[in-house]
Design a protein around this motif. Structure first.
Motif, short mmCIF file in Angstrom:
data_model
loop_
_atom_site.label_atom_id
_atom_site.label_comp_id
_atom_site.label_asym_id
_atom_site.label_seq_id
_atom_site.Cartn_x
_atom_site.Cartn_y
_atom_site.Cartn_z
N ILE A 32 0.84 -1.20 0.00
CA ILE A 32 0.00 0.00 0.00
C ILE A 32 0.87 1.25 0.00
O ILE A 32 0.63 2.19 -0.76
N ILE A 33 1.89 1.24 0.84
CA ILE A 33 2.80 2.40 0.91
C ILE A 33 3.46 2.63 -0.45
O ILE A 33 3.53 3.75 -0.95
N SER A 34 3.94 1.54 -1.06
CA SER A 34 4.59 1.63 -2.36
C SER A 34 3.64 2.20 -3.40
O SER A 34 4.00 3.10 -4.17
N MET A 35 2.41 1.69 -3.43
CA MET A 35 1.44 2.15 -4.42
C MET A 35 0.99 3.58 -4.15
O MET A 35 0.76 4.35 -5.09
N MET A 36 0.88 3.93 -2.89
CA MET A 36 0.48 5.30 -2.54
C MET A 36 1.56 6.30 -2.95
O MET A 36 1.25 7.36 -3.50
N ILE A 37 2.81 5.95 -2.69
CA ILE A 37 3.90 6.83 -3.08
C ILE A 37 3.93 6.98 -4.60
O ILE A 37 4.09 8.08 -5.14
N THR A 38 3.76 5.86 -5.31
CA THR A 38 3.73 5.90 -6.77
C THR A 38 2.57 6.75 -7.26
O THR A 38 2.70 7.53 -8.22
N ASN A 39 1.41 6.61 -6.60
CA ASN A 39 0.24 7.38 -7.01
C ASN A 39 0.42 8.86 -6.70
O ASN A 39 -0.02 9.72 -7.47
N ILE A 40 1.05 9.15 -5.56
CA ILE A 40 1.34 10.55 -5.24
C ILE A 40 2.26 11.14 -6.30
O ILE A 40 2.10 12.29 -6.73
N TYR A 41 3.24 10.32 -6.74
CA TYR A 41 4.11 10.78 -7.83
C TYR A 41 3.27 11.08 -9.07
O TYR A 41 3.47 12.12 -9.73
N ASN A 42 2.35 10.17 -9.42
CA ASN A 42 1.52 10.38 -10.61
C ASN A 42 0.71 11.67 -10.51
O ASN A 42 0.58 12.43 -11.48
N LEU A 43 0.17 11.91 -9.31
CA LEU A 43 -0.60 13.14 -9.10
C LEU A 43 0.31 14.37 -9.17
O LEU A 43 -0.06 15.39 -9.75
N ALA A 44 1.49 14.26 -8.55
CA ALA A 44 2.43 15.39 -8.57
C ALA A 44 2.89 15.66 -10.01
O ALA A 44 2.99 16.83 -10.43
N ASP A 45 3.16 14.59 -10.74
CA ASP A 45 3.58 14.72 -12.13
C ASP A 45 2.49 15.42 -12.94
O ASP A 45 2.77 16.33 -13.74
N THR A 46 1.23 15.00 -12.71
CA THR A 46 0.10 15.62 -13.41
C THR A 46 -0.03 17.09 -13.03
O THR A 46 -0.30 17.95 -13.88
N ALA A 47 0.16 17.39 -11.73
CA ALA A 47 0.05 18.78 -11.27
C ALA A 47 1.17 19.64 -11.85
O ALA A 47 0.93 20.77 -12.30
N PHE A 48 2.42 19.12 -11.85
CA PHE A 48 3.54 19.87 -12.41
C PHE A 48 3.32 20.17 -13.89
O PHE A 48 3.47 21.30 -14.35
N VAL A 49 2.97 19.12 -14.64
CA VAL A 49 2.76 19.28 -16.08
C VAL A 49 1.53 20.15 -16.34
O VAL A 49 1.49 20.91 -17.31
N GLY A 50 0.53 20.05 -15.45
CA GLY A 50 -0.69 20.84 -15.61
C GLY A 50 -0.44 22.34 -15.58
O GLY A 50 -1.20 23.11 -16.16
N THR A 51 0.64 22.75 -14.94
CA THR A 51 0.97 24.19 -14.90
C THR A 51 1.49 24.67 -16.25
O THR A 51 1.55 25.88 -16.50
N LEU A 52 1.88 23.73 -17.12
CA LEU A 52 2.43 24.10 -18.42
C LEU A 52 1.36 24.38 -19.46
O LEU A 52 1.61 25.05 -20.45
N GLY A 53 0.13 23.83 -19.25
CA GLY A 53 -0.96 24.06 -20.20
C GLY A 53 -1.88 22.86 -20.29
O GLY A 53 -1.54 21.75 -19.86
N THR A 54 -3.06 23.05 -20.87
CA THR A 54 -4.06 21.98 -20.99
C THR A 54 -3.59 20.89 -21.94
O THR A 54 -3.80 19.70 -21.68
#
Length: 456
Positions: A32-54
């Protein structure tokens, strides 16, 4: 100092005598910890890239379908080899178990290399199939380039993580995956904003972190921290064991592969309604996977218990683990669905502050919160069949939610109800799959009561 035989006997006793609830918790938490960390990365990655444009945000959703294909290959090798390996350890046959560990690893790395070569050769058609629009394509092409370079490391990391989990060493797998995910988040910020590399920075960060995880996880097998080992000399030379790994892991390949196809179809259907729709559905997928990551972690904690005890002939423990995991998954999804439903607008805005994206995403996320409550049974039935080696039933169960039911549901509803149908397709397909799995569950439990269980 413990001898190798004493370690093996200790592991056998833990897996076959430790109270099921404690064992499930012990094996689930690292996953669970491993998957949560990976999912947090996915969300962070989406948030970082989301600042660049739609369009850039949409590109991550498009490439997510490609990464799902890599996951499908990795899970086929890892869960296929891991399920057999765990049953061999349950029978105290460490030599045979080790052969399957090495075979699964090298098969995964080789298939990753093939995926890398194929991606470079057919990149443009692959992006079109993944659902890229003309405005998203340039960003998706940049992003997928670096993901493809890391493909053999990506597949091997997930395979090794599954092998460690099936051996009952989930904590070791968590270490490698967590370090990689945390490194990825840090490098995302550095490359995207610090070095001004844009979406290329996100791709480079992912590739580098996968190589780090690969080195750490491989070290677990090479330094004697596991019962089984990885060595090119131990790989099966006959086609039989390789085919057995692929056949046993086929339900995982089917499930993940259909997830990828579903993502492609979803992107293509949403693309008709412009980049905002693609970005909205991509963001909803990332957010809704957050509670699912915990539920999947519980299910993956169940799998080594099931395989090991099935191999040891302790079917009552398998049944108890099944119901304990099922209840745990249902409680988790129920408790997390409530805040996710209430704060849907805020969650989507965090990842992309675009009025149209938020409007489209909120309704889709609300529907997914309701639909996810029906997922645990479908997940556990498929995992249960796979753990006991019932390949055909496991394959059928894994094909329902994201394939046999979802694909026609999406096509029909998108045609009849437009964007509203696209938002409704996934939760409706989940409920239909749940109904079918009620009957599959009866078959599964009946087989656990039989003196000899078929592995068809």
């Amino acid at each position: 100092m413990e001898t190798e035989q004493e370690k093996q006997n200790k592991q056998f006793l833990q897996m076959t005598t430790e109270p099921v609830e404690h064992l499930l918790l012990r094996l689930s938490i690292p996953t669970i910890i491993s998957m949560m960390i990976t999912n947090i990365y996915n969300l962070a990655d989406t948030a970082f890239v989301g600042t660049l444009g739609t369009s850039q945000s949409g590109a991550t959703g498009v490439v997510f379908g490609y990464m799902a294909i890599l996951q499908a290959v990795a899970f086929m090798c890892g869960q296929g080899a891991g399920s057999i390996m765990s049953r061999m350890l349950g029978q105290k046959d460490v030599k045979e178990a080790t052969k399957y560990t090495s075979t699964g690893f090298f098969l995964s790395f080789f298939l990753g290399l093939l995926m890398m070569a194929g991606t470079f050769w057919f990149m443009d058609p692959i992006l079109r199939v993944l659902g890229s629009t003309s405005t998203i394509a340039p960003y998706a092409k940049t992003y997928i380039l670096y993901i493809a370079l890391a493909a053999p490391f990506f597949t091997s990391c997930l395979t090794m993580n599954n092998l460690l989990r099936y051996e009952g060493k989930a904590k070791l797998g968590t270490v490698g995956m967590m370090i990689g995910a945390l490194l990825n988040i840090g490098l995302d910020a550095l490359f995207i904003f610090g070095f001004k590399l844009g979406i290329a920075g996100a791709g480079i960060a992912t590739a580098v972190s996968q190589v780090f995880s690969f080195v750490i996880l491989l070290g677990m097998f090479l330094t004697g921290r596991t019962q089984t080992r990885i060595s090119i000399r131990l790989v099966a030379r006959e086609i039989g064991p390789i085919a057995n790994v692929m056949a046993t892991g086929f339900p995982s390949l089917l499930r993940q592969g259909l997830n990828s196809i579903a993502t492609m179809l979803l992107n293509n259907a949403a693309g008709v309604y412009h980049d905002e729709a693609v970005a909205a559905m991509s963001i909803v997928s990332r957010i809704s996977f957050f509670p699912m990551a915990i539920a999947i972690g519980i299910g993956q904690g169940f799998q080594p218990i099931s395989s090991f005890n099935f191999g040891a002939g302790k079917k009552d423990r398998v049944k108890k683990a099944f119901f304990t995991a099922l209840l745990g998954e249902e409680l988790v999804l129920l408790l997390l669905a409530i805040p996710m439903y209430v704060f849907a607008p805020f969650l989507i805005q965090l990842l992309r502050d675009d009025k149209e994206v938020i409007t489209l995403g909120v309704r889709a996320l609300h529907l997914m919160c309701l639909g996810q409550l029906f997922i645990p049974l479908t997940m556990m039935v498929e995992m249960g069949f796979q753990s006991m080696g019932a390949k055909l039933l496991a394959s059928f169960g894994s094909s329902l939610r994201s394939g046999l039911v979802f694909i026609p549901t999406l096509l029909v509803l998108a045609n009849l109800r437009g964007m509203a149908g696209i938002q409704e397709a996934q939760p409706i397909s989940i409920i239909i799959s749940f109904t079918i799995c009620l009957f599959l569950c009866k078959i599964y439990l009946k087989r656990l009561d039989e003196p000899q269980i078929s592995t068809v």
